[in-house]
Design an enzyme around this catalytic site. Structure first.
Site, PDB file in Angstrom:
ATOM      1  N   GLU A 110       0.766  -1.330   0.392  1.00 42.64           N
ATOM      2  CA  GLU A 110       0.337   0.096   0.087  1.00 42.64           C
ATOM      3  C   GLU A 110       1.293   1.511   0.273  1.00 42.64           C
ATOM      4  OE1 GLU A 110      -1.361   2.027   3.746  1.00 42.64           O
ATOM      5  OE2 GLU A 110      -2.041  -0.167   4.882  1.00 42.64           O
ATOM      6  N   SER A 142     -13.440   1.504  10.398  1.00 42.17           N
ATOM      7  CA  SER A 142     -12.337   1.788   9.239  1.00 42.17           C
ATOM      8  C   SER A 142     -13.107   0.665   7.781  1.00 42.17           C
ATOM      9  CB  SER A 142     -10.352   0.717   9.061  1.00 42.17           C
ATOM     10  OG  SER A 142     -10.205   1.497   7.968  1.00 42.17           O
ATOM     11  N   LYS A 177      -3.540  -1.711  15.709  1.00 41.64           N
ATOM     12  CA  LYS A 177      -3.064  -0.760  16.769  1.00 41.64           C
ATOM     13  C   LYS A 177      -3.935  -0.816  17.655  1.00 41.64           C
ATOM     14  CE  LYS A 177       0.041   2.151  14.423  1.00 41.64           C
ATOM     15  NZ  LYS A 177       0.115   2.555  13.586  1.00 41.64           N
TER      16      LYS A 177
END
Ligand code: PSU
Ligand code: MN
Length: 304
Positions: A25, A140, A159
């Site tokens: 990415e 997300s 995270k």
């Protein structure tokens, strides 16, 4: 559709030769790490993938095209640009149709990888359900992408800026398997143990490839999270990272940071609050994931 895809010479040659390709990415470059460490890391990660027998394909949006594989000059452009747009599923048509510079998130990279026929994608951490999502609704788009797009995402977990329990629940609801490598625990990016278990443990690339082949042969579309813990020597102390995460979250709220700016803000603040040590850990875990992803791409290629 192929009007939108541009392959680098290296990736095009790999496709023609039937060599394994690993997607990477670019939001991690533009919004996840500062310059020049971002470009340096991107190049080193690509080289690790080559050294392990696969071909890297860093993905970004440039001049109205989806670039599958970037030149060093293109990596540099992206790494230095202050106005590269963070591109998730929602943003793809805008950035492509206006010809702007776009860096792809996990979600958008999965879309582009699938369009390009790439099955394995390596990154640092996936997005997830944010802490406080019951009021903010901040979940997300990476998770919905994992639910529908058939690409394996090698990461170091997610995270703890996120609510990892809710993230795992969300993935379960949408049928996304979470596989840990070398341990039972689901890793928490900076640390090896989130306190939650992954769904399955598959230590070897051959086992992971068999799992992916079986899922997709059954017509079960969607991604798989391959969660590869940060090496012990590079991990951060859990209590320290938790305290810093809380502080960064408080600051984000006080400053009214919202929407797509939340994750980049938290990453940058955690780096400042750890005096750069979080960046060292971040770089180490991405490199570790590159090895895992290259091995998986090779194993998948051998069973194709
Ligand atoms: N988590 C990290 N590093 C990152 C990201 C997430 O540890 O660089 C980036 C990835 O590109 C991921 C995106 O797909 O942030 C998620 O953003 P959001 O939470 O806005 O969906
Ligand atoms: Mn969000």
């Amino acid at each position: 559709m192929h009007n939108y895809l541009v392959f680098s010479a290296e990736v095009q040659a790999a496709r023609e030769a039937g060599k394994p390709v690993v997607a990477l990415e670019s939001t991690i470059i533009s919004h996840g790490m500062p310059y020049p460490q971002n470009v340096q890391t991107a190049k080193e990660v690509e080289q690790i993938i080559r050294d392990h027998g696969a071909v890297p394909a860093t993905i970004a949006i440039m001049n109205g095209k989806i670039h599958i594989g970037l030149s060093d000059a293109e990596l540099e452009l992206l790494g230095q640009s202050r106005d590269a747009i963070k591109v998730s599923r929602r943003d793809l048509p805008y950035v492509l149709s206006t010809g702007k510079l776009g860096a792809t998130t996990v979600a958008a990279t999965m879309i582009c990888a699938e369009l390009a026929g790439i099955k394995v994608f390596v990154t640092g951490g996936i997005g997830g359900v944010h802490r406080g999502a019951e009021t903010s609704f901040d979940i997300s788009a990476d998770l919905q992408e994992l639910a529908q797009t058939s690409v394996a995402v090698v990461c170091a977990g997610a995270k703890s800026i996120l609510d990892l329990g809710l993230t795992l629940e969300y993935l379960e609801t949408h049928g996304v398997p979470v596989v840990s490598v070398g341990q039972e625990a689901f890793p928490a990016f900076f640390t090896r143990d989130s306190g939650f278990r992954a769904d399955f443990r598959l230590d070897t690339a051959q086992q992971q490839a068999a799992f992916l082949n079986t899922k997709w042969a059954l017509g079960l579309q969607g991604g798989v999270v391959i969660a590869n813990p940060v090496p012990e020597a590079d991990a951060m102390p859990a209590a320290e990272i938790e305290a810093i995460t809380r502080q960064a979250l408080d600051e984000a709220q006080q400053q009214g940071i919202g929407g797509k700016a939340v994750t980049p803000f938290l990453l940058a603040r955690i780096k400042e609050l750890t005096a750069g040590r979080s960046l060292v850990t971040n770089i180490a875990l991405v490199k570790n994931n590159a090895v895992c992803g290259a091995q998986l791409a090779l194993a998948l290629n051998q069973t194709a």
